[in-house]
Scaffold this motif. Structure first.
Motif, short mmCIF file in Angstrom:
data_model
loop_
_atom_site.label_atom_id
_atom_site.label_comp_id
_atom_site.label_asym_id
_atom_site.label_seq_id
_atom_site.Cartn_x
_atom_site.Cartn_y
_atom_site.Cartn_z
N LEU A 198 -146.47 -25.45 -78.21
CA LEU A 198 -145.06 -25.26 -77.84
C LEU A 198 -144.44 -26.58 -77.38
CD1 LEU A 198 -145.28 -21.86 -75.93
CD2 LEU A 198 -144.33 -22.26 -78.21
N ALA A 199 -145.19 -27.37 -76.63
CA ALA A 199 -144.69 -28.67 -76.20
C ALA A 199 -144.45 -29.59 -77.39
CB ALA A 199 -145.68 -29.31 -75.22
N PHE A 200 -145.36 -29.57 -78.35
CA PHE A 200 -145.20 -30.40 -79.54
C PHE A 200 -143.97 -29.99 -80.34
CE2 PHE A 200 -145.96 -30.83 -84.13
CZ PHE A 200 -146.07 -32.20 -84.23
N SER A 201 -143.78 -28.68 -80.52
CA SER A 201 -142.61 -28.20 -81.27
C SER A 201 -141.31 -28.57 -80.56
CB SER A 201 -142.72 -26.68 -81.44
OG SER A 201 -141.62 -26.18 -82.17
N ARG A 202 -141.31 -28.47 -79.24
CA ARG A 202 -140.11 -28.82 -78.47
C ARG A 202 -139.84 -30.32 -78.52
NH1 ARG A 202 -136.12 -29.96 -76.67
NH2 ARG A 202 -134.99 -29.28 -74.81
N ALA A 203 -140.89 -31.12 -78.45
CA ALA A 203 -140.71 -32.57 -78.49
C ALA A 203 -140.18 -33.02 -79.85
CB ALA A 203 -142.04 -33.27 -78.20
N PHE B 17 -144.54 -26.65 -70.20
CA PHE B 17 -145.16 -25.72 -71.15
C PHE B 17 -146.66 -25.52 -70.89
CE2 PHE B 17 -141.36 -26.81 -73.64
CZ PHE B 17 -140.96 -25.55 -74.04
N VAL B 18 -147.40 -26.62 -70.77
CA VAL B 18 -148.85 -26.50 -70.59
C VAL B 18 -149.17 -25.89 -69.23
CG1 VAL B 18 -151.02 -27.78 -70.44
CG2 VAL B 18 -149.31 -28.42 -72.15
N ILE B 19 -148.46 -26.30 -68.20
CA ILE B 19 -148.72 -25.77 -66.86
C ILE B 19 -148.53 -24.26 -66.83
CG2 ILE B 19 -147.98 -25.81 -64.45
CD1 ILE B 19 -147.22 -28.69 -64.78
N ARG B 20 -147.39 -23.79 -67.34
CA ARG B 20 -147.08 -22.36 -67.28
C ARG B 20 -147.96 -21.55 -68.22
NH1 ARG B 20 -145.57 -22.92 -62.52
NH2 ARG B 20 -143.39 -23.39 -62.10
N ALA B 21 -148.57 -22.18 -69.20
CA ALA B 21 -149.49 -21.47 -70.09
C ALA B 21 -150.89 -21.39 -69.49
CB ALA B 21 -149.55 -22.14 -71.45
N THR C 174 -141.07 -39.35 -85.25
CA THR C 174 -140.97 -38.21 -84.34
C THR C 174 -142.30 -37.49 -84.22
OG1 THR C 174 -138.67 -37.94 -85.05
CG2 THR C 174 -139.65 -36.14 -83.82
N PHE C 175 -142.97 -37.29 -85.35
CA PHE C 175 -144.27 -36.61 -85.35
C PHE C 175 -145.29 -37.39 -84.52
CE2 PHE C 175 -148.42 -35.66 -87.14
CZ PHE C 175 -148.40 -34.26 -87.19
N ARG C 176 -145.34 -38.70 -84.70
CA ARG C 176 -146.32 -39.52 -83.99
C ARG C 176 -146.05 -39.54 -82.50
NH1 ARG C 176 -146.25 -44.95 -82.77
NH2 ARG C 176 -144.46 -45.32 -84.13
N LEU C 177 -144.79 -39.75 -82.11
CA LEU C 177 -144.47 -39.81 -80.68
C LEU C 177 -144.61 -38.44 -80.02
CD1 LEU C 177 -141.39 -42.22 -80.67
CD2 LEU C 177 -143.81 -42.74 -80.42
N ALA C 178 -144.31 -37.37 -80.76
CA ALA C 178 -144.48 -36.02 -80.21
C ALA C 178 -145.96 -35.72 -79.97
CB ALA C 178 -143.88 -34.98 -81.15
N LEU C 179 -146.83 -36.21 -80.85
CA LEU C 179 -148.27 -36.04 -80.64
C LEU C 179 -148.74 -36.77 -79.38
CD1 LEU C 179 -149.95 -36.34 -84.17
CD2 LEU C 179 -149.85 -34.33 -82.69
N ILE C 180 -148.24 -38.00 -79.18
CA ILE C 180 -148.61 -38.76 -77.99
C ILE C 180 -148.12 -38.05 -76.73
CG2 ILE C 180 -148.30 -40.95 -76.76
CD1 ILE C 180 -148.05 -42.31 -79.49
#
Length: 271
Positions: free
Chosen positions: A201-206, A152-156, A61-67
């Motif tokens: 935030l995107a990483f935490s959500r993923a 997340f990134v767009i709205r930030a 999960t950590f690896r795929l969330a980073l990607i």
């Protein structure tokens, strides 16, 4: 005097209600997970923590969330730039579609990916001919994570672009800098806080995604079984402590991410 007392009473009642709300809906459930993880004692906790399948699911999960986060940083930054800078037909409609993953049930998002990239689709059939497996493999999990975390990134980044001073950019062009150099040295530093906070935030959500992933992952232990699906499986297997231990890992990582984002936003407000 009576007006002041009524105002203070209303303020006290509002604070009490807010604290009660936070305690019942946030503090109590999260505290319950930490308590449940130690329900069998420290020995049981370390035994569940050392379970190879648990760590494999967390590591995957950590690896795929980073990607997925890296993809979202690139796509989200470019999308925010295009939506802010350029005017074209359908721009307002496209801008409203950015928030669709927030409103759409995640299971529907997983079904969309399954229909678009599954074996019966054109893209899935072409991938099968090339010997590439998308659905029930890591690419489908990454696609699901990218979809649910895309806004997340767009709205930030968008508010930072709106606040940016165009004079600095124009001065860079006047001094002979190219568009790429202006973007890298003038615009990118202005967007960096939004990119970082949106990425966190995107990483935490993923890391916590379940609905969209469970339909496309295949849930193969050690290969496509991610942490949230592992937690669900432990609950179905009547092992709540095993589920709580992995949940504690995800919760702790989320707390670290949120603390980092809050520190970043606090520093930005002081500038």
């Amino acid at each position: 005097m009576n007006v002041v007392l009524r105002h203070k009473g209303a303020l006290w009642g509002f604070r009490t209600t807010l604290l009660l709300y936070v305690f019942l809906l946030i503090v109590l459930p999260i505290g319950g997970i930490y308590v449940q993880s130690f329900a069998g004692g420290w020995a049981r906790f370390t035994e569940s923590l050392a379970e190879p399948l648990a760590w494999q699911s967390v590591a995957l999960t950590f690896r795929l969330a980073l990607i997925a986060t890296a993809i979202n940083v690139a796509l989200g930054t470019m999308s925010a730039w295009v939506l802010h800078r350029y005017r074209f037909f359908g721009r307002a409609w496209l801008n409203s579609l950015v928030d669709l993953p927030f409103a759409l049930p995640t299971a529907v998002g997983g079904l969309m990916i399954l229909l678009l990239l599954g074996p019966g689709s054109m893209a899935g059939g072409l991938a099968d001919m090339l010997g590439i497996r998308i659905v029930f493999a890591e690419p489908a999990i990454i696609a699901a994570m990218v979809f649910v975390t895309f806004p997340f990134v767009i709205r930030a980044v968008q508010p930072l672009l709106e606040e940016a001073d165009r004079a600095e950019e124009e001065a860079s062009y006047t001094l002979g800098a190219s568009r790429m150099r202006t973007f890298m040295q003038v615009l990118l530093p202005q967007m960096r806080p939004g990119i970082i906070s949106g990425a966190m935030l995107a990483f935490s959500r993923a890391m916590a995604e379940f609905g969209a992933v469970v339909l496309v992952a295949g849930n193969i232990p050690g290969k496509t079984l991610i942490a949230s699906v592992y937690i669900f499986g432990e609950i179905e297997s009547d092992n709540p402590q095993g589920a709580a231990v992995v949940s504690v890992i995800l919760l702790t990582m989320s707390f670290i991410v949120l603390c980092f984002v809050n520190v970043l936003q606090a520093r930005r407000s002081q500038v």
